[in-house]
Design an enzyme around this catalytic site. Structure first.
Site, PDB file in Angstrom:
ATOM      1  N   ARG A  14       0.755  -1.198   0.015  1.00 24.19           N
ATOM      2  CA  ARG A  14       0.099   0.101  -0.093  1.00 24.19           C
ATOM      3  C   ARG A  14       0.929   1.196   0.006  1.00 24.19           C
ATOM      4  NH1 ARG A  14      -0.559   4.579   2.712  1.00 24.19           N
ATOM      5  NH2 ARG A  14       0.362   3.452   4.649  1.00 24.19           N
ATOM      6  N   ASP A  15       1.700   1.502   1.132  1.00 17.24           N
ATOM      7  CA  ASP A  15       2.539   2.831   1.053  1.00 17.24           C
ATOM      8  C   ASP A  15       3.309   2.827   0.154  1.00 17.24           C
ATOM      9  OD1 ASP A  15       3.302   5.103   2.210  1.00 17.24           O
ATOM     10  OD2 ASP A  15       3.494   4.443   4.133  1.00 17.24           O
ATOM     11  N   HIS A 206       5.520   4.315  12.800  1.00 19.44           N
ATOM     12  CA  HIS A 206       5.579   4.459  11.122  1.00 19.44           C
ATOM     13  C   HIS A 206       6.439   5.460  10.539  1.00 19.44           C
ATOM     14  CE1 HIS A 206       3.202   3.720   7.216  1.00 19.44           C
ATOM     15  NE2 HIS A 206       3.833   5.205   7.198  1.00 19.44           N
ATOM     16  N   HIS A 208       9.145   6.860   7.897  1.00 23.20           N
ATOM     17  CA  HIS A 208       9.752   6.814   6.551  1.00 23.20           C
ATOM     18  C   HIS A 208      11.161   7.462   6.957  1.00 23.20           C
ATOM     19  CE1 HIS A 208       6.088   6.535   3.918  1.00 23.20           C
ATOM     20  NE2 HIS A 208       5.501   6.767   5.122  1.00 23.20           N
ATOM     21  N   CYS A 239       4.901   9.126   0.182  1.00 19.20           N
ATOM     22  CA  CYS A 239       3.250   9.634   0.181  1.00 19.20           C
ATOM     23  C   CYS A 239       3.041  10.597  -1.061  1.00 19.20           C
ATOM     24  CB  CYS A 239       3.021  10.306   1.361  1.00 19.20           C
ATOM     25  SG  CYS A 239       1.169  10.931   1.661  1.00 19.20           S
ATOM     26  N   ASN A 248       9.211   3.740   3.643  1.00 16.50           N
ATOM     27  CA  ASN A 248       9.274   3.197   4.820  1.00 16.50           C
ATOM     28  C   ASN A 248      10.614   2.928   5.331  1.00 16.50           C
ATOM     29  OD1 ASN A 248       6.313   3.128   3.753  1.00 16.50           O
ATOM     30  ND2 ASN A 248       6.033   3.376   5.947  1.00 16.50           N
TER      31      ASN A 248
HETATM   32  P1  HMG Z   1     -12.721  14.784  -2.285  1.00 14.23           P
HETATM   33  O1  HMG Z   1     -12.434  14.922  -3.920  1.00 14.23           O
HETATM   34  O2  HMG Z   1     -13.003  15.783  -1.577  1.00 14.23           O
HETATM   35  O3  HMG Z   1     -13.973  13.577  -2.299  1.00 14.23           O
HETATM   36  O4  HMG Z   1     -11.715  13.710  -2.113  1.00 14.23           O
HETATM   37  P2  HMG Z   1     -15.832  13.892  -2.619  1.00 14.23           P
HETATM   38  O5  HMG Z   1     -16.317  13.047  -1.706  1.00 14.23           O
HETATM   39  O6  HMG Z   1     -15.619  15.315  -3.058  1.00 14.23           O
HETATM   40  O7  HMG Z   1     -15.822  12.820  -4.322  1.00 14.23           O
HETATM   41  C1  HMG Z   1     -15.116  13.306  -5.492  1.00 14.23           C
HETATM   42  C2  HMG Z   1     -15.077  12.343  -6.188  1.00 14.23           C
HETATM   43  O8  HMG Z   1     -14.196  11.041  -5.873  1.00 14.23           O
HETATM   44  C3  HMG Z   1     -16.575  11.664  -6.736  1.00 14.23           C
HETATM   45  O9  HMG Z   1     -16.167  11.112  -8.026  1.00 14.23           O
HETATM   46  C4  HMG Z   1     -16.481  10.452  -5.708  1.00 14.23           C
HETATM   47  O10 HMG Z   1     -17.301   9.441  -6.281  1.00 14.23           O
HETATM   48  C5  HMG Z   1     -15.163  10.060  -5.611  1.00 14.23           C
HETATM   49  P3  HMG Z   1     -17.167  11.733  -9.158  1.00 14.23           P
HETATM   50  O11 HMG Z   1     -18.546  12.019  -8.613  1.00 14.23           O
HETATM   51  O12 HMG Z   1     -16.562  13.330  -9.340  1.00 14.23           O
HETATM   52  O13 HMG Z   1     -16.815  11.014 -10.145  1.00 14.23           O
HETATM   53  N1  HMG Z   1     -14.595   9.407  -4.502  1.00 14.23           N
HETATM   54  C6  HMG Z   1     -14.353   8.041  -4.302  1.00 14.23           C
HETATM   55  N2  HMG Z   1     -13.967   6.992  -5.231  1.00 14.23           N
HETATM   56  C7  HMG Z   1     -13.829   5.922  -4.936  1.00 14.23           C
HETATM   57  N3  HMG Z   1     -13.259   5.437  -3.565  1.00 14.23           N
HETATM   58  C8  HMG Z   1     -13.492   6.406  -2.680  1.00 14.23           C
HETATM   59  C9  HMG Z   1     -13.946   7.784  -2.964  1.00 14.23           C
HETATM   60  N4  HMG Z   1     -14.377   8.833  -2.277  1.00 14.23           N
HETATM   61  C10 HMG Z   1     -14.680   9.441  -3.012  1.00 14.23           C
HETATM   62  N5  HMG Z   1     -13.383   6.105  -1.257  1.00 14.23           N
HETATM   63  C11 HMG Z   1     -10.955  11.887  -0.553  1.00 14.23           C
HETATM   64  C12 HMG Z   1     -11.469  13.167  -0.836  1.00 14.23           C
HETATM   65  C13 HMG Z   1     -10.695  11.682   0.859  1.00 14.23           C
HETATM   66  C14 HMG Z   1     -11.721  10.644  -1.496  1.00 14.23           C
HETATM   67  C15 HMG Z   1      -9.494  12.004  -1.300  1.00 14.23           C
HETATM   68  O14 HMG Z   1      -8.781  12.992  -0.906  1.00 14.23           O
HETATM   69  C16 HMG Z   1      -8.669  10.648  -1.362  1.00 14.23           C
HETATM   70  O15 HMG Z   1      -9.115   9.761  -1.840  1.00 14.23           O
HETATM   71  N6  HMG Z   1      -7.679  10.971  -0.603  1.00 14.23           N
HETATM   72  C17 HMG Z   1      -6.668   9.765  -0.423  1.00 14.23           C
HETATM   73  C18 HMG Z   1      -5.202  10.219  -0.303  1.00 14.23           C
HETATM   74  C19 HMG Z   1      -4.370   9.040  -0.231  1.00 14.23           C
HETATM   75  O16 HMG Z   1      -4.525   8.079  -0.365  1.00 14.23           O
HETATM   76  N7  HMG Z   1      -2.983   9.508   0.245  1.00 14.23           N
HETATM   77  C20 HMG Z   1      -2.067   8.593   0.651  1.00 14.23           C
HETATM   78  C21 HMG Z   1      -2.717   7.619   1.955  1.00 14.23           C
HETATM   79  S1  HMG Z   1      -2.120   8.424   3.373  1.00 14.23           S
HETATM   80  C22 HMG Z   1      -0.493   8.003   3.697  1.00 14.23           C
HETATM   81  O17 HMG Z   1       0.231   7.654   2.889  1.00 14.23           O
HETATM   82  C23 HMG Z   1       0.200   8.335   4.804  1.00 14.23           C
HETATM   83  C24 HMG Z   1       0.312   7.066   5.867  1.00 14.23           C
HETATM   84  O18 HMG Z   1       1.318   6.285   5.154  1.00 14.23           O
HETATM   85  C25 HMG Z   1       0.895   7.517   7.349  1.00 14.23           C
HETATM   86  C26 HMG Z   1       2.243   8.276   7.223  1.00 14.23           C
HETATM   87  O19 HMG Z   1       3.075   8.005   6.396  1.00 14.23           O
HETATM   88  O20 HMG Z   1       2.335   9.195   8.009  1.00 14.23           O
HETATM   89  C27 HMG Z   1      -1.083   6.433   6.030  1.00 14.23           C
HETATM   90 MG    MG Z   2       3.297   6.424   5.248  1.00 12.11          MG
END
Ligand code: HMG
Ligand code: MG
Length: 299
Positions: A14-15, A206, A208, A239, A248
């Protein structure tokens, strides 16, 4: 140190893969997850049910999860940002999810398009549904030692978000140094501050490795009492919403460190190293694990 078992949470599929320029075929993602479980990992974070517009690398989340030959005793958590993601995950039988928040407002906005308060409000119905469905929920707090947009992050914000996620029902809170800027003393102080409000047994770290400190930070936190460590095979990762963040801490390096300390992980280092070499070759990237580069199988 008291307890001698450390639980690794393997986050490479995933990450790691969420940030790779080269998109892996679904079948290779499945093979990676299955090889990591076969190497002895008891928790392999499989994928993310996020918006494919935001993270195209995870667009095949449902196919990846549905295609897995899941093993008894192994957890395959997935990231879920909202109810829509939860529905998608449950449709393919997901049994453990992770919600992901941040201690920094600026990062929260960039990563999930919500303030911290909005994100917690968004997680509440997801956690409620999960509880009703007997789905386990892990919680992430990102930017615990620094933010790419905001800079310093007050410890009080880290503690508040971690405590809130725990009180909302997350069984474990993973504390993320998203951009790998922390050093051992700061990591230790951050863990102590959170552990004053959330039981140590419910905390994970966690790290990096952007500044090459991840292994040192991991050791400092293990000495402090943490017993769950997130790590990524071959040091894959980053990320997409934290520019410059590298992978990581490498799982191979953590396992080598822990076994050298006489701690147990249940992981076969040789099989893990093989997997790290295989995925690095497939992605045509350098192996980010020093142990992965150096390990001799007769060792
Ligand atoms: P948004 O644009 O505000 O969402 O994004 P929305 O609710 O307004 O929806 C917009 C569009 O997205 C719509 O589609 C929804 O259907 C679709 P449209 O009608 O325009 O065609 N949508 C989805 N589609 C599929 N699955 C879903 C979903 N939700 C909405 N779940 C949202 C808000 C949260 C969805 C967006 O910002 C997002 O997906 N962000 C994820 C970012 C991400 O994955 N970042 C990396 C992970 S975090 C990380 O790596 C850190 C970590 O490792 C810890 C660390 O290292 O610190 C965990
Ligand atoms: Mg991470």
């Amino acid at each position: 140190m008291t307890d001698t078992h450390i639980r690794l949470v393997e986050v490479g599929p995933r990450d790691g893969l969420q940030n790779e320029a080269r998109h892996l075929p679904t079948a290779s993602k499945i093979e990676l997850i299955e090889r990591l479980a076969a190497a002895g990992h008891c928790s392999v974070e499989a994928t993310s049910f996020v918006s494919p517009r935001w993270v195209p690398q995870m667009a095949d989340a449902a196919e990846v999860y549905a295609g897995l030959n899941r093993q008894p005793g192994v957890a395959y958590p997935v990231l879920v940002p909202n109810l829509q993601g939860y529905e998608r995950a449950r449709a393919v039988g997901v049994e453990e999810i992770a919600v992901f928040g941040a201690a920094s407002e600026a990062f929260s906005q960039r990563n999930i398009n919500a303030s911290i308060a909005e994100s917690l409000a968004r997680f509440a119905p997801v956690i409620e549904r999960a509880r009703a469905d007997q789905v386990r929920v892990r919680g992430y707090v990102s930017t615990v030692l620094g933010c790419p947009y905001q800079g310093d992050v007050p410890l009080s914000d880290v503690v508040r978000v971690a405590r809130t996620l725990y009180q909302m029902g997350c069984y474990e809170i993973s504390l993320g140094d998203t951009i790998g800027v922390g050093t051992a003393g700061k990591a230790r102080a951050m863990l102590q501050a959170v552990a004053a409000e959330v039981p140590m047994a419910a905390l994970a770290v966690h790290f990096h490795d952007t500044y090459g400190q991840a292994l040192a930070n991991t050791l400092a936190c293990i000495e402090e009492g943490v017993r769950a460590v997130d790590a990524s095979v071959a040091g894959l990762g980053g990320c997409p919403y934290a520019a410059g963040a590298s992978g990581n801490v490498a799982s191979e390096d953590v396992v080598y460190l822990l076994h050298g300390l006489g701690l147990e992980t249940g992981i076969d280092l040789s099989a893990l190293v093989e997997t790290g070499r295989w995925i690095s070759a497939l992605l045509q990237r350098n192996n980010g694990s020093k142990v992965g580069l150096a390990f001799k199988h007769s060792a």
